[in-house]
Design a protein around this motif. Sequence first.
Motif, mmCIF file in Angstrom:
data_model
loop_
_atom_site.group_PDB
_atom_site.id
_atom_site.type_symbol
_atom_site.label_atom_id
_atom_site.label_comp_id
_atom_site.label_asym_id
_atom_site.label_seq_id
_atom_site.Cartn_x
_atom_site.Cartn_y
_atom_site.Cartn_z
ATOM 1 N N ARG A 15 -5.558 5.651 6.336
ATOM 2 C CA ARG A 15 -4.251 6.261 5.868
ATOM 3 C C ARG A 15 -3.828 5.639 4.345
ATOM 4 O O ARG A 15 -3.025 6.372 3.808
ATOM 5 C CB ARG A 15 -3.154 6.165 6.696
ATOM 6 C CG ARG A 15 -3.341 6.707 8.167
ATOM 7 C CD ARG A 15 -3.229 8.179 7.921
ATOM 8 N NE ARG A 15 -2.011 8.725 7.239
ATOM 9 C CZ ARG A 15 -1.116 9.230 7.561
ATOM 10 N NH1 ARG A 15 -0.975 9.111 8.837
ATOM 11 N NH2 ARG A 15 -0.291 10.026 6.662
ATOM 12 N N ILE A 16 -4.312 4.475 3.969
ATOM 13 C CA ILE A 16 -3.952 3.978 2.656
ATOM 14 C C ILE A 16 -4.509 5.038 1.571
ATOM 15 O O ILE A 16 -5.824 5.142 1.445
ATOM 16 C CB ILE A 16 -4.297 2.776 2.347
ATOM 17 C CG1 ILE A 16 -3.634 1.772 3.484
ATOM 18 C CG2 ILE A 16 -4.059 2.071 1.028
ATOM 19 C CD1 ILE A 16 -4.038 0.296 3.677
ATOM 20 N N SER A 17 -3.892 5.205 0.614
ATOM 21 C CA SER A 17 -4.201 6.311 -0.303
ATOM 22 C C SER A 17 -4.312 5.391 -1.829
ATOM 23 O O SER A 17 -5.234 5.716 -2.696
ATOM 24 C CB SER A 17 -3.144 7.521 -0.755
ATOM 25 O OG SER A 17 -1.942 7.023 -1.202
ATOM 26 N N CYS A 18 -3.652 4.328 -2.112
ATOM 27 C CA CYS A 18 -3.860 3.428 -3.104
ATOM 28 C C CYS A 18 -2.956 1.965 -2.929
ATOM 29 O O CYS A 18 -2.216 2.102 -2.153
ATOM 30 C CB CYS A 18 -3.380 3.995 -4.285
ATOM 31 S SG CYS A 18 -1.665 4.072 -4.610
ATOM 32 N N TRP A 19 -3.233 1.011 -3.614
ATOM 33 C CA TRP A 19 -2.675 -0.173 -3.576
ATOM 34 C C TRP A 19 -1.889 -0.381 -4.767
ATOM 35 O O TRP A 19 -1.913 0.066 -5.961
ATOM 36 C CB TRP A 19 -3.698 -1.116 -3.578
ATOM 37 C CG TRP A 19 -4.690 -1.270 -2.317
ATOM 38 C CD1 TRP A 19 -5.911 -0.437 -2.370
ATOM 39 C CD2 TRP A 19 -4.229 -1.622 -0.761
ATOM 40 N NE1 TRP A 19 -6.423 -0.607 -1.035
ATOM 41 C CE2 TRP A 19 -5.537 -1.410 -0.105
ATOM 42 C CE3 TRP A 19 -3.427 -2.776 -0.652
ATOM 43 C CZ2 TRP A 19 -5.750 -1.931 1.062
ATOM 44 C CZ3 TRP A 19 -3.453 -3.003 0.854
ATOM 45 C CH2 TRP A 19 -4.660 -2.503 1.674
ATOM 46 N N ALA A 57 1.072 -1.367 -0.107
ATOM 47 C CA ALA A 57 0.019 -0.102 0.076
ATOM 48 C C ALA A 57 0.864 1.298 -0.044
ATOM 49 O O ALA A 57 2.012 1.388 0.562
ATOM 50 C CB ALA A 57 -0.932 -0.114 1.126
ATOM 51 N N VAL A 58 0.124 2.305 -0.481
ATOM 52 C CA VAL A 58 1.059 3.501 -0.630
ATOM 53 C C VAL A 58 0.255 4.477 0.450
ATOM 54 O O VAL A 58 -0.990 4.434 0.472
ATOM 55 C CB VAL A 58 0.966 4.360 -2.181
ATOM 56 C CG1 VAL A 58 1.599 5.747 -1.801
ATOM 57 C CG2 VAL A 58 1.553 3.499 -3.035
ATOM 58 N N VAL A 59 0.993 5.109 1.473
ATOM 59 C CA VAL A 59 0.558 6.065 2.316
ATOM 60 C C VAL A 59 0.888 7.412 2.060
ATOM 61 O O VAL A 59 2.567 7.438 2.273
ATOM 62 C CB VAL A 59 0.751 5.541 3.707
ATOM 63 C CG1 VAL A 59 0.323 6.711 4.654
ATOM 64 C CG2 VAL A 59 0.072 4.338 4.171
ATOM 65 N N MET A 60 0.343 8.345 1.857
ATOM 66 C CA MET A 60 1.018 9.616 1.443
ATOM 67 C C MET A 60 1.262 10.583 2.852
ATOM 68 O O MET A 60 0.244 10.233 3.906
ATOM 69 C CB MET A 60 0.061 10.508 0.805
ATOM 70 C CG MET A 60 0.155 10.132 -0.940
ATOM 71 S SD MET A 60 1.421 10.605 -1.841
ATOM 72 C CE MET A 60 1.457 9.573 -3.220
ATOM 73 N N SER A 61 2.156 11.314 2.838
ATOM 74 C CA SER A 61 2.025 12.308 3.958
ATOM 75 C C SER A 61 0.983 13.152 4.125
ATOM 76 O O SER A 61 0.340 12.994 3.201
ATOM 77 C CB SER A 61 3.368 13.189 3.898
ATOM 78 O OG SER A 61 3.174 13.844 2.719
ATOM 79 N N GLN A 62 0.628 13.692 5.270
ATOM 80 C CA GLN A 62 -0.475 14.373 5.361
ATOM 81 C C GLN A 62 -0.393 15.280 4.577
ATOM 82 O O GLN A 62 -1.416 15.949 3.936
ATOM 83 C CB GLN A 62 -0.501 14.939 6.899
ATOM 84 C CG GLN A 62 -0.998 13.814 7.730
ATOM 85 C CD GLN A 62 -2.359 13.250 7.746
ATOM 86 O OE1 GLN A 62 -2.921 13.472 6.796
ATOM 87 N NE2 GLN A 62 -2.518 12.383 8.725
ATOM 88 N N ALA A 63 0.859 16.348 4.355
ATOM 89 C CA ALA A 63 0.983 17.306 3.498
ATOM 90 C C ALA A 63 0.702 16.938 1.868
ATOM 91 O O ALA A 63 -0.048 17.643 1.215
ATOM 92 C CB ALA A 63 2.553 17.968 3.657
ATOM 93 N N ARG A 64 1.050 15.966 1.597
ATOM 94 C CA ARG A 64 0.881 15.327 0.190
ATOM 95 C C ARG A 64 -0.719 15.248 0.114
ATOM 96 O O ARG A 64 -1.311 15.375 -0.981
ATOM 97 C CB ARG A 64 1.728 14.371 -0.256
ATOM 98 C CG ARG A 64 3.262 14.949 -0.294
ATOM 99 C CD ARG A 64 3.554 15.817 -1.399
ATOM 100 N NE ARG A 64 5.153 16.036 -1.278
ATOM 101 C CZ ARG A 64 5.098 17.594 -0.772
ATOM 102 N NH1 ARG A 64 4.299 18.253 -0.225
ATOM 103 N NH2 ARG A 64 6.354 17.789 -0.816
#
Length: 398
Positions: free
Chosen positions: A208-212, A125-132
């Motif tokens: 928190r996961i933004s994409c797989w 999984a991709v987790v982006m920073s809160q800022a991104r």
Amino acid sequence: MSTSGYPSKYPESSTPTLRTLRIGTRSSDLALAQVTLFTDLLSISHPTLSTTTHPSSTSLGDTNKVTNLHTLASTGKSLWTEDLEKELLDGSVDVIIHSLKDVPTKLPAGCVCAAVGARDEARDAVVMSQARKAEGWRTLGDLKEGGIVGTSSVRRAAMVRRMYPHLVIKNVRGNIGTRLRKLDDPSEGFDALVLAGAGVQRLSMGERISCWLGSEEGILHAVGQGAVGVEWREGDGWVGSILAEAGKTLRKAGRRVRWECAGERSLLRVLEGGCSVPVGVECVWEEGSLLQGDGTGKDAVVEPSDRQTSGYEQDDALPEGPDTEREKYGGMLIMRAMVVSLDGKECVEGTRRHYVSSDAEAEECGWRMAGELVDRGAGEILKEITLNRAMIRGQDGA
């Protein structure tokens, strides 16, 4: 005895008693959450069984949270399991619960291991920073040239380099909570993390996961990822009988998870890899979802010719005795596998269809897939990685 399946025969003295099952595990929040998954399964098959949990934080990976895993692996020691296995073999605990992806494929003498229970999401999984995330970025492709992606996995780093060469990989160690805190700390400089999605979900952080990341994105997951592994002493009939009954709880789904993982671990064993080499895999069943059908096998369409071409031999598949359930749970397993160089510039991949209705057939699928990869050049990539690891070790003084 196979190192990937439950024993099918136990000594008469192994009849379950009122003993307490002592469970060894690492002390991280994720490890303890996985123990809960295991005991929840046991509560269905053995509602009166008493269990105790014995956490440990003495593994090499737990005590050294600075050195990258690729370098630590060059010491020849198991990163996560060695101390726990000592406790298992000296009788301090009865079983060990692991993330199966962290368990070496070559176990100490006297230990056996298998996947148990359901398999959660196996993909990364991709987790982006809160800022991104606030800027609306979701995927690694959204990141600009020089964007910084954190991971402690050699496999993830190599595959991200292959698919997203414009990004910079930065090592990040620690448990999931620690890594997420580093991600959101602007001073650390991370734009995103790539990590096992199952772990994030098991800690109730799935939002928190933004994409797989899966085969469609050119990234295959680690061997055994998403599955909980249980390790026990070979010949311990009491534990073996408990695990065999627990394994029946999920019927078809449980059997197929076990077979997927047995095949994946066989692949990695032949390639002489571990959790610190860039070998990725993905398994799917040809007829669809693991949970499709009613467990009678009516949804599995396998022609006799398929069995012959896959090396299927019913009489030889389980030498320890017949299994009345294997036919109705069997099916055509499609295994995709990939070996990538550390810099992501070289890749060998392949796909295999193999009829599987037993541990032996699952393992055959894995070792045949490994052989095909070696024939295509995977061995040269892995040899170069071994040499590279030795050089890194010398430079780091590890």
